[in-house]
Design an enzyme around this catalytic site. Sequence first.
Site, mmCIF file in Angstrom:
data_model
loop_
_atom_site.group_PDB
_atom_site.id
_atom_site.type_symbol
_atom_site.label_atom_id
_atom_site.label_comp_id
_atom_site.label_asym_id
_atom_site.label_seq_id
_atom_site.Cartn_x
_atom_site.Cartn_y
_atom_site.Cartn_z
ATOM 1 C CG LEU A 133 50.059 50.013 43.794
ATOM 2 C CD1 LEU A 133 49.929 51.082 44.866
ATOM 3 C CD2 LEU A 133 50.857 48.814 44.299
ATOM 4 C CG ASP A 134 51.918 52.894 41.773
ATOM 5 O OD1 ASP A 134 51.640 53.924 42.404
ATOM 6 O OD2 ASP A 134 52.803 52.089 42.121
ATOM 7 C CD GLU A 135 47.432 49.256 36.639
ATOM 8 O OE1 GLU A 135 46.307 49.179 36.089
ATOM 9 O OE2 GLU A 135 48.197 48.288 36.763
#
Length: 285
Positions: free
Chosen positions: A228-230
């Site tokens: 997530l979000d990386e």
Amino acid sequence: MSRNTAILLVTCPDQRGLVAAVAEFLYRHGANILHADQHVDIAAGLFFMRVEWALTGFDMPLADFAAAFAPLAQKHAMQWRIEESDRRQRVAIFASRYDHCLADLLYRHRAGELYCDIPLVISNHQDTRQLVEFYGIPFHLIEVTPETKGGAEAAQLALLEQNAVDLIVLARYMQILGPKFVARYPARIINIHHSFLPAFLGARPYHRAFDRGVKIIGATSHYVTDTLDEGPIIEQDVIRVSHRDQVENLIQKGRDVEKMVLSRAVRWHLEHRILAYGNKTVVFD
């Protein structure tokens, strides 16, 4: 970006003579090179190249390019792809209740800044239906709950396939896509979020940033991965704020940055300027 051009994107182990080898191959086939750029990641030992040339006068149909280029590519262990600039990619936009990124993309598309087709917008809320239909684009409501998430993603994937979608843009879509969904579109899902992560998690990051007295706010666009979000970062930007700014000011300024950062990422993807590798990108801007 010039139309009626071809774009070659190359990734391979760094070695001498790569630029000359590609340029000589194109020259032998009558290519007039319009743009060429390259980069070497010294730590990774990798070479990256983007070269664009006019198809007028090029003596080879692009359908035959792969067979002709294969010996050179094999010799240098190249991963490569070729794109045509005049092919309009098909973009699906996912949205929720926040409409600032969605509205910006729809406007830029109508204004001709984004060379693509937008065959549909998918949302888990009704809030943006009127905005989307104003632009004459089909709006699809697919509600998502923990109990219906699997079925909702199956319905979304069916719509994407029916519309031959090339790229998905999450315009502040407030849902996490499952691993099977993400795996269907590697390096073809772009997300936008504030750049407070990992400091200010949760649904009210600007309020928490205000309480902390931050002096800089920003936004990050990236390709979506299972983490997530990386995913690989495409673009980031920041704007300064001060003690005079209230929460509402931070939110407004943050939305402005989010719109700019997301539109740049989408445009660069559409113009075939991004090479993703590992958890990084090379952006030939």
